[in-house]
Scaffold this motif. Sequence first.
Motif, PDB file in Angstrom:
ATOM      1  N   MET A   1       0.829  -1.196   0.000  1.00 27.35           N
ATOM      2  CA  MET A   1       0.000   0.000   0.000  1.00 27.35           C
ATOM      3  C   MET A   1       0.871   1.256   0.000  1.00 27.35           C
ATOM      4  O   MET A   1       2.075   1.185   0.243  1.00 27.35           O
ATOM      5  N   ILE A   2       0.258   2.380  -0.243  1.00 32.29           N
ATOM      6  CA  ILE A   2       0.956   3.655  -0.294  1.00 32.29           C
ATOM      7  C   ILE A   2       0.564   4.469   0.927  1.00 32.29           C
ATOM      8  O   ILE A   2      -0.619   4.599   1.247  1.00 32.29           O
ATOM      9  N   PRO A   3       1.537   5.039   1.656  1.00 34.13           N
ATOM     10  CA  PRO A   3       1.205   5.849   2.841  1.00 34.13           C
ATOM     11  C   PRO A   3       0.394   7.076   2.462  1.00 34.13           C
ATOM     12  O   PRO A   3       0.406   7.538   1.314  1.00 34.13           O
ATOM     13  N   VAL A   4      -0.295   7.639   3.451  1.00 33.23           N
ATOM     14  CA  VAL A   4      -0.973   8.917   3.236  1.00 33.23           C
ATOM     15  C   VAL A   4       0.082  10.007   3.084  1.00 33.23           C
ATOM     16  O   VAL A   4       1.241   9.839   3.486  1.00 33.23           O
ATOM     17  N   ALA A   5      -0.289  11.112   2.493  1.00 32.98           N
ATOM     18  CA  ALA A   5       0.643  12.222   2.289  1.00 32.98           C
ATOM     19  C   ALA A   5       1.053  12.823   3.629  1.00 32.98           C
ATOM     20  O   ALA A   5       0.247  12.904   4.566  1.00 32.98           O
ATOM     21  N   PHE A   6       2.323  13.228   3.723  1.00 33.69           N
ATOM     22  CA  PHE A   6       2.813  13.854   4.953  1.00 33.69           C
ATOM     23  C   PHE A   6       3.923  14.846   4.609  1.00 33.69           C
ATOM     24  O   PHE A   6       4.568  14.744   3.556  1.00 33.69           O
ATOM     25  N   ASP A   7       4.136  15.807   5.506  1.00 33.34           N
ATOM     26  CA  ASP A   7       5.267  16.715   5.386  1.00 33.34           C
ATOM     27  C   ASP A   7       6.493  16.064   6.007  1.00 33.34           C
ATOM     28  O   ASP A   7       6.385  15.144   6.841  1.00 33.34           O
ATOM     29  N   TYR A   8       7.671  16.554   5.602  1.00 33.80           N
ATOM     30  CA  TYR A   8       8.923  15.931   6.035  1.00 33.80           C
ATOM     31  C   TYR A   8       9.890  17.010   6.504  1.00 33.80           C
ATOM     32  O   TYR A   8      10.042  18.049   5.862  1.00 33.80           O
ATOM     33  N   SER A   9      10.525  16.763   7.666  1.00 37.31           N
ATOM     34  CA  SER A   9      11.520  17.699   8.194  1.00 37.31           C
ATOM     35  C   SER A   9      12.737  16.913   8.655  1.00 37.31           C
ATOM     36  O   SER A   9      12.603  15.828   9.233  1.00 37.31           O
ATOM     37  N   ARG A  10      13.922  17.469   8.411  1.00 43.15           N
ATOM     38  CA  ARG A  10      15.167  16.826   8.844  1.00 43.15           C
ATOM     39  C   ARG A  10      15.976  17.853   9.646  1.00 43.15           C
ATOM     40  O   ARG A  10      16.900  18.492   9.119  1.00 43.15           O
ATOM     41  N   PRO A  11      15.658  18.043  10.909  1.00 45.66           N
ATOM     42  CA  PRO A  11      16.321  19.077  11.718  1.00 45.66           C
ATOM     43  C   PRO A  11      17.792  18.766  11.943  1.00 45.66           C
ATOM     44  O   PRO A  11      18.215  17.599  11.930  1.00 45.66           O
ATOM     45  N   ALA A  12      18.566  19.820  12.190  1.00 43.82           N
ATOM     46  CA  ALA A  12      20.007  19.676  12.388  1.00 43.82           C
ATOM     47  C   ALA A  12      20.384  19.524  13.854  1.00 43.82           C
ATOM     48  O   ALA A  12      21.513  19.167  14.172  1.00 43.82           O
ATOM     49  N   GLY A  13      19.446  19.802  14.781  1.00 42.41           N
ATOM     50  CA  GLY A  13      19.757  19.732  16.199  1.00 42.41           C
ATOM     51  C   GLY A  13      18.550  19.281  17.004  1.00 42.41           C
ATOM     52  O   GLY A  13      17.413  19.261  16.508  1.00 42.41           O
ATOM     53  N   VAL A  14      18.800  18.938  18.260  1.00 37.93           N
ATOM     54  CA  VAL A  14      17.733  18.443  19.132  1.00 37.93           C
ATOM     55  C   VAL A  14      16.676  19.520  19.359  1.00 37.93           C
ATOM     56  O   VAL A  14      15.470  19.250  19.284  1.00 37.93           O
ATOM     57  N   ASP A  15      17.111  20.739  19.644  1.00 38.64           N
ATOM     58  CA  ASP A  15      16.146  21.816  19.906  1.00 38.64           C
ATOM     59  C   ASP A  15      15.249  22.060  18.701  1.00 38.64           C
ATOM     60  O   ASP A  15      14.034  22.285  18.849  1.00 38.64           O
ATOM     61  N   GLU A  16      15.830  22.006  17.513  1.00 39.99           N
ATOM     62  CA  GLU A  16      15.040  22.203  16.300  1.00 39.99           C
ATOM     63  C   GLU A  16      14.034  21.066  16.127  1.00 39.99           C
ATOM     64  O   GLU A  16      12.883  21.287  15.710  1.00 39.99           O
ATOM     65  N   ALA A  17      14.447  19.849  16.452  1.00 36.23           N
ATOM     66  CA  ALA A  17      13.547  18.700  16.348  1.00 36.23           C
ATOM     67  C   ALA A  17      12.366  18.851  17.298  1.00 36.23           C
ATOM     68  O   ALA A  17      11.206  18.602  16.925  1.00 36.23           O
ATOM     69  N   VAL A  18      12.654  19.268  18.532  1.00 32.64           N
ATOM     70  CA  VAL A  18      11.588  19.458  19.522  1.00 32.64           C
ATOM     71  C   VAL A  18      10.625  20.552  19.065  1.00 32.64           C
ATOM     72  O   VAL A  18       9.404  20.406  19.168  1.00 32.64           O
ATOM     73  N   GLN A  19      11.169  21.636  18.544  1.00 34.97           N
ATOM     74  CA  GLN A  19      10.318  22.727  18.085  1.00 34.97           C
ATOM     75  C   GLN A  19       9.432  22.286  16.916  1.00 34.97           C
ATOM     76  O   GLN A  19       8.254  22.647  16.848  1.00 34.97           O
ATOM     77  N   THR A  20      10.003  21.495  16.018  1.00 40.39           N
ATOM     78  CA  THR A  20       9.225  21.009  14.872  1.00 40.39           C
ATOM     79  C   THR A  20       8.082  20.113  15.345  1.00 40.39           C
ATOM     80  O   THR A  20       6.952  20.222  14.849  1.00 40.39           O
ATOM     81  N   LEU A  21       8.365  19.237  16.304  1.00 46.12           N
ATOM     82  CA  LEU A  21       7.321  18.371  16.848  1.00 46.12           C
ATOM     83  C   LEU A  21       6.248  19.192  17.563  1.00 46.12           C
ATOM     84  O   LEU A  21       5.047  18.914  17.441  1.00 46.12           O
ATOM     85  N   THR A  22       6.678  20.201  18.295  1.00 40.95           N
ATOM     86  CA  THR A  22       5.730  21.056  19.011  1.00 40.95           C
ATOM     87  C   THR A  22       4.813  21.791  18.044  1.00 40.95           C
ATOM     88  O   THR A  22       3.584  21.847  18.234  1.00 40.95           O
ATOM     89  N   ASP A  23       5.393  22.325  16.980  1.00 42.70           N
ATOM     90  CA  ASP A  23       4.607  23.070  15.998  1.00 42.70           C
ATOM     91  C   ASP A  23       3.645  22.155  15.235  1.00 42.70           C
ATOM     92  O   ASP A  23       2.531  22.572  14.893  1.00 42.70           O
TER      93      ASP A  23
END
Length: 284
Positions: A1-23
């Motif tokens: 099967m094919i996944p549903v559409a999603f946005d993709y982010s590849r953060p460079a640091g932990v803080d950026e990853a947390v902020q992306t998840l929060t947003d």
Amino acid sequence: MIPVAFDYSRPAGVDEAVQTLTDAGEDAKVLAGGQSLIPMLRLRFAAPSMLVDLGSIGEMHGVREDGDDLVIGAMTTHDEVLKNPLIRAHAPLIAQATATVADRQVRHLGTFGGSLAHADPAGDMPSVATALDATFEIAGPSGRRSVAASEFFVDYLTSALEPDEVLVSVRVPKLAGWGTHYEKFNRVAQAWALVGVAAAVRRNNGTIEEARVALTNMASKPVRAHGVEEALAGAPATAESLAAACDHAAEGTEPTSDASASADYRTHLATVLTRRALESAAGI
């Protein structure tokens, strides 16, 4: 099967990853090695609006010493863990269990932290972390916090991680002078464990001073076999002592019955495999 559409982010640091998840909110998913998440996406068991790929965060890779502990980055692959000289020297139980994980292809992509955060009770790493009294470093919007392995695993596929948090690393005490072994039984090669046992034993002059035993797939989360540990504390390091202690292996467990095995069979396996793991760890 094919996944549903999603946005993709590849953060460079932990803080950026947390902020992306929060947003992104609760519909976001963290992508570590992807060995559990990708199949779920393809089958549409998971349908996130955002994937946050942690592969570029340098802080989350590698193994280092910190005094009496090893610190293992959550994005360190199983293959890297298996080959790491610090782990082989100071935490061999992790290497022993990692060698049984799936196959080489999965071990080259799957990550140490990903397997722990997934919190599958049939996975090998959760019981190993529980037996070793590991500590998990978690980053979130409010900063960083440490969670003991005994509190990290909450229920089936459920950990102490909040949707906007990231597992950064795992701290494992060095076990100098301990014998260790990981024993598991599965129906076919590369399959999930029907039951597994992570064992560590510290001996002194023919006596077992301390033993740690954690069980895989005997409840909805890893279970410490406290009855076995208590029975072995101060006991002679003999096959008879181990056999008697292993009668307590299934105490406090809640094994399930499914297409692979009945609860009664898993209870039997827990006793047998605990004895094998302890005999190897104790050198008996």
